[in-house]
Each structure stands twice: as C-alpha cells, then as structure tokens.
Write a protein that holds these residues in place. Sequence first.
Motif, PDB file in Angstrom:
ATOM      1  N   LYS A 205     -10.556  19.031  12.842  1.00 23.62           N
ATOM      2  CA  LYS A 205     -10.505  17.801  12.048  1.00 23.62           C
ATOM      3  C   LYS A 205     -11.794  17.609  11.251  1.00 23.62           C
ATOM      4  N   LEU A 206     -12.881  18.157  11.779  1.00 20.09           N
ATOM      5  CA  LEU A 206     -14.167  18.047  11.081  1.00 20.09           C
ATOM      6  C   LEU A 206     -14.160  18.803   9.750  1.00 20.09           C
ATOM      7  N   MET A 207     -13.275  19.794   9.618  1.00 22.48           N
ATOM      8  CA  MET A 207     -13.178  20.510   8.341  1.00 22.48           C
ATOM      9  C   MET A 207     -12.930  19.522   7.194  1.00 22.48           C
ATOM     10  N   TYR A 208     -12.154  18.488   7.454  1.00 20.37           N
ATOM     11  CA  TYR A 208     -11.945  17.443   6.450  1.00 20.37           C
ATOM     12  C   TYR A 208     -13.045  16.384   6.529  1.00 20.37           C
ATOM     13  N   ASN A 209     -13.283  15.919   7.747  1.00 19.43           N
ATOM     14  CA  ASN A 209     -14.172  14.763   7.889  1.00 19.43           C
ATOM     15  C   ASN A 209     -15.632  15.076   7.575  1.00 19.43           C
ATOM     16  N   GLY A 210     -16.024  16.330   7.734  1.00 24.26           N
ATOM     17  CA  GLY A 210     -17.401  16.712   7.406  1.00 24.26           C
ATOM     18  C   GLY A 210     -17.561  17.161   5.965  1.00 24.26           C
ATOM     19  N   SER A 211     -16.460  17.227   5.231  1.00 25.79           N
ATOM     20  CA  SER A 211     -16.541  17.669   3.832  1.00 25.79           C
ATOM     21  C   SER A 211     -16.079  16.549   2.892  1.00 25.79           C
ATOM     22  N   VAL A 293     -21.621  14.469  10.273  1.00 23.65           N
ATOM     23  CA  VAL A 293     -22.508  15.322   9.474  1.00 23.65           C
ATOM     24  C   VAL A 293     -23.754  15.736  10.269  1.00 23.65           C
ATOM     25  N   GLY A 294     -24.419  14.768  10.867  1.00 29.10           N
ATOM     26  CA  GLY A 294     -25.675  15.065  11.566  1.00 29.10           C
ATOM     27  C   GLY A 294     -25.488  16.002  12.752  1.00 29.10           C
ATOM     28  N   GLU A 295     -24.504  15.732  13.599  1.00 31.61           N
ATOM     29  CA  GLU A 295     -24.306  16.575  14.791  1.00 31.61           C
ATOM     30  C   GLU A 295     -23.889  18.000  14.428  1.00 31.61           C
ATOM     31  N   THR A 309     -25.701  23.478   2.614  1.00 29.31           N
ATOM     32  CA  THR A 309     -24.972  22.382   1.973  1.00 29.31           C
ATOM     33  C   THR A 309     -24.942  21.165   2.886  1.00 29.31           C
ATOM     34  N   LEU A 310     -24.582  21.400   4.136  1.00 26.96           N
ATOM     35  CA  LEU A 310     -24.531  20.317   5.113  1.00 26.96           C
ATOM     36  C   LEU A 310     -25.890  19.629   5.229  1.00 26.96           C
ATOM     37  N   ARG A 311     -26.957  20.407   5.149  1.00 29.64           N
ATOM     38  CA  ARG A 311     -28.303  19.840   5.296  1.00 29.64           C
ATOM     39  C   ARG A 311     -28.607  18.847   4.167  1.00 29.64           C
ATOM     40  N   ILE A 312     -28.288  19.228   2.937  1.00 26.49           N
ATOM     41  CA  ILE A 312     -28.571  18.330   1.802  1.00 26.49           C
ATOM     42  C   ILE A 312     -27.652  17.118   1.855  1.00 26.49           C
ATOM     43  N   ILE A 313     -26.380  17.376   2.164  1.00 24.33           N
ATOM     44  CA  ILE A 313     -25.428  16.269   2.243  1.00 24.33           C
ATOM     45  C   ILE A 313     -25.869  15.277   3.322  1.00 24.33           C
TER      46      ILE A 313
END
Lengths: 342, 342
Positions: A205-211, A293-295, A309-313
């Motif tokens: 589910k994080l594939m959507y929620n983290g993007s 995002v953080g975890e 990418t995750l780091r900047i976001i």
Amino acid sequence: MPKCRVLVVGTGGIGAMSAYALEQGGLAEVTAVMRSNYDAVAKHGIDIDSVLWGQVSSWRPTAISKVVPDVSKADIAPFDYILVTTKNIPDVSPTVADIIAPAVTPGKTAIVLSQNGINIERPLLARFPSNPLISSVAYTGATETAPGKIYNDDPDCQKIGAFTNQQVPQDVADAAAKSYVAIYNPDGKLDVVYDADVPKVRWRKLMYNGSFNPVSSILQMDTPRMRMSKHVIDDLIAPLMGEIRAIAKAAGVEIQENAETSVLHQDPNDTAFKPSMCQDYEKGNLMEVENLVGEPLREADRFGVPAPTLRIIYGIMKGLQLKAKERKGLWKAEFSPENPYK
Amino acid sequence: MPKCRVLVVGTGGIGAMSAYALEQGGLAEVTAVMRSNYDAVAKHGIDIDSVLWGQVSSWRPTAISKVVPDVSKADIAPFDYILVTTKNIPDVSPTVADIIAPAVTPGKTAIVLSQNGINIERPLLARFPSNPLISSVAYTGATETAPGKIYNDDPDCQKIGAFTNQQVPQDVADAAAKSYVAIYNPDGKLDVVYDADVPKVRWRKLMYNGSFNPVSSILQMDTPRMRMSKHVIDDLIAPLMGEIRAIAKAAGVEIQENAETSVLHQDPNDTAFKPSMCQDYEKGNLMEVENLVGEPLREADRFGVPAPTLRIIYGIMKGLQLKAKERKGLWKAEFSPENPYK
C-alpha cells in the motif's frame, strides 16, 4: 455468548463504516469515541450513504463517548478490541499510544491499527507489550461529509493480520487477528480478510501512499493531471515507487511485480481526485508524513538502500508539515534580526 | 556626440530604474516598451521612491511605446542597445528572442540581458549571431507596486560583461559591454561595474536563485522561516548549493569559498521575505524554471556531475509550472476515463 466489546477511536469515514459493519455482524458491541461529531450523532445518529450497505438513517452504535473510556474505573468493562482509525501523526502529542492508553487492559485488549505506513506498531509494542497488535490495511473509500454523515463509495476492503516482533506469543496475536476478522465478517460476505503477511500488505500500500500522497500534496495537484503531465510520473512517482520497492526488498518484502502498473491505474481518470494527504494539506491539517515518508527513508538508511527521491520529498514534506504545525499553534516563528540558522 | 539610443524591454521595477539611471547619466536616450503600465505612464509619468535617487515624480523617459519598435521601418532609427529586463520563460512563446527581434539591427544593436540563470544567451546567440550579447546580473531591489509606481529599496548594483562563444569577435563584444557600463555609470558613482568573468558572476548568483527560489516556491515559505526550521536548509538548500557549486566547477567556474555563508545571510531575518519565484507562484504567474533549475541540471548531466536534489526539485518545479500554464490557458487538462499515462 456475550458480544465482544470493541472501542472505535476515530469515528470519521472509515471508523463509522467499521463500527457499522462490526455491529451488523451481530458479534460485537461498539463504543464509538466521537469528538467534533459527538453532538450531531447524539442527536440524530449516523446517516450512511453506502455502495455496500445502501441508505442507512440515524444509526447508532451501542454507545458513544466524548472521551476515550478509562477502564481503570470500576463501572467500565474492559474492551476486547480497540480499533484505531485516527490519523497517525507521531511527531505531535498526543500520540496514538497516548490517546488509547486509558482504554487498554494489559494482557487482554487487542489493538487494531487501521492506519497506513510503516513501523506504526513500534511505539505501541513498546507501550503495551502484553497486548496483541493487529494490522488492518483498508482500501475502503469513506468520508465524513458533515458531522455524522458518511459517504462510502468503495466497498469495505481490508487485509488484517498480526504485527510481528510482539512480546505476546505470535500464535496468540495471530489468533486475535483471526478472531477479529471472524467478528467483523462472520459470514464471509465482506472483502475483509485475514492476511498473515502484514509487512507485504503494508509495503504494497505504501507504493501509492509514499508516492502519490506526498507528491500530490507538494504540487497541490489531482492524480489525473499528474498522469496527463507524464513527467510527474516519470520524474517523481516512478522513482519513488522504485525506491520503495528496493527498500521493501532489503527489508525482506518482495512487492508484487505488477504493483507499479496497478498503482498508476488505481485512481479514476475522469475526476480531479486528490489523495487524502493533499486534501489535508490544502485544509491546513497535519499530515501523516512520518509513517508514509520518514519511516521508509529511515529503513532505506538502515539497509543502505539509495533513496534520493524519497529523501528530498521527505525534506519538503517536513517543511509543509511545519506550516501546518504553525497554523495549529504547535510551532511558532520567532522573527529577529539575528540569523536563526547557525 | 548624439546620445546612445537604448530600448528598454520590460519596464517593471528593474527596467524602470535602469531607464532612469541611463537617462540621468546624460549619454542615453531611452525608449521604454510598456504594456500593462503604458496608459498610467502616458498620463502621469513614473513615480519612483528610491533609496538611491530619492523621491522622483512624474518622470518620463525620452519615449514610451506599447510595442517593440520595428526598426525595418524607415522612420525608426536603429538602437545601439536593447536592455531586456523581462522574465525569461523559454518554455513559453513568445521567447525573449521573439519579443525583441523587430528592434534588433543586425551587426549593430548590442543586446543586454538583465536576467538570471544559466545559458540564457544561447537562443540569442543562435538568433542574432552578428550582435554583441551582454550579461547584466543585478542585485538591485526594485518592484512596481502599482502601474508606474516604483519602489527601489536596494541601490542599483550590477555586474556587466560580454557573454562568450559569440560569433562577433570577443573584443568587439567586450568593448560593447564596457561602453554600456560607461554610458550607464559615466562618473562611476553607481555600483554598476564591468566584470569580464560572466560565467562566475552568473553561477554565483545561481547559488541563491537555484536554491532559495525553487524551494521557497515549493514550500510557499519565506526565507526566515526556512532558516528557523533549520532542516529546510540542511535537507534542501545546502544540498542544492553544494550541487550548484560542483556543476559550476565542472563547467570551469570556481565559486567563491564563502558563497554558501553569504547566501544564507543575504536576506533579512526580521521580515517574512519571499523570493521572487515564490511570489510569482503564489500569484499564478509563470516562473523562470528552465534557466534557474533546468539548465543547471542539464549542465550537470552533460558533465556527469551527480545532482539528485536539483533533479527532484526540477521535476517538482515543472509540475508547478504546468499549473501556472493551465491558469494562463497555455495547457489544458483533458479528462477522460482512459489513463493518459502509458
């Protein structure tokens, strides 16, 4: 056999639909904790417009409460389950653990976290080591359109299982999760199922929620426009999904091969749908930045997986969250001629 | 000696202050192209509230024009200089080259680009190969608060030199740049100076414009709050400045050692100042995304310099620019049930 006692904390869209389903099953009696909608529901009950249950008028759970009940008091019976459907904002007090603490009977109450993201169980494992912790990942679409008015446009869909690494024996936790599914969905009519592989369900589910969630918030853009632009997918969403997949893999979770395609096709294309985090941002609400995002980023760092990418976001989302905290009076800007950055 | 003929295109804050300074020097006669402010200036002239020039009322340049004059017409004398102070949005038509083309006399008119960013000269080198191209990097603070009303709170400060790689001989271009400085600042009272090292001047200013400008736009946050948060500097601004420094180095430009510290101290801390790109975003205006963010990233790719932060920031800025284009009618969202992303 007496009914199971279930406390629902966070009776917005998902919470209200879950309370209703639990009581429809006939095996549970629900106490619903209500804040902003307490008065409306005390007076009129809950109206539900549901793709699954049809039109429901003035429904009332067994009990409603303005506060989380304190089970240390003699006149309040312990709860078998606490279902938590609040937003999860660990960077702000009170936390989920703080909120539910008065209602938790050690060694008895199973805690069901119907919330998104990764590592959400950790503060609760630490705080309630003798209580089974259950994961629910919901794809239900339900919103509270006005106090006590629920619009439920996607049928109840949940994957439920026990978190791992509990201090309670895993078979006890697994049994609690299975019992919860049996109580929620006694005749198997609902798409509410037991799934033992909680990490896989949550990372998927994080594939959507983290993007889509953070990027839509940053751009304040609906997901069809993001797909129309193409570059938003190529430059931001696709790299984020790739990083999440790689982090999950390092954490031992192999996300399904077609997940990226599914995520890109999961929202409607003909309406300007904005993910919940974007809606929160635009309303000035706090956002679930840490667990979405953080975890995942901290897991990337733990496993040495590159996640540029995750780091900047994440850096940007923390900035947006700071603005929300300021609006809520949780952070104060202090202007002075001195440069506050050393 | 007849006065130099200077056409000023883009008579907002910086353009108006430059027009005024040029005519005060006594060596130039200015034709100012005005659009939204033409009627106000035709009627009342320009009012200037300046830290440098004091209160100036109803000032008029030698000529004003609603359109860029067409020097192919017999009755319009050629211009010695065209000073361009418009925003530079190469991703939208008409481009700077399109706009000024009617006023350019091949082999004669020197074009002064008072605009920020990298590689802004390239489309003009291609379009006007026989005209000297001059760079002005301005640190002047000037805004048009109402049509024809200019507020100038930081004194005129410009570094001027010729772009390189011209088809005109470099000594001719250099001489044109020096002459422009001599006309603008004949008695040396202004901080408007010749600086032959145009790439260094431009990359140095990009340390701010490629970091604080896009990040403040994305966060919709003033720069003191960004410094208060600390993490916005550590997670976003500092990495961007580091990448810009590294790209510049690969391009042969050694940015001054203390540039990062200067950039972090350049804005006031006691007022909620938002950089111009953020102001543009909040007004729904197009932003200078390509020359401040896109071109540095393309230089990074050309030289093989890692620029992960700049890359994500560019992806986000293109998304924000798309929204601005939609508001301006330059892009249209087409909703249909089909997924527009292949």
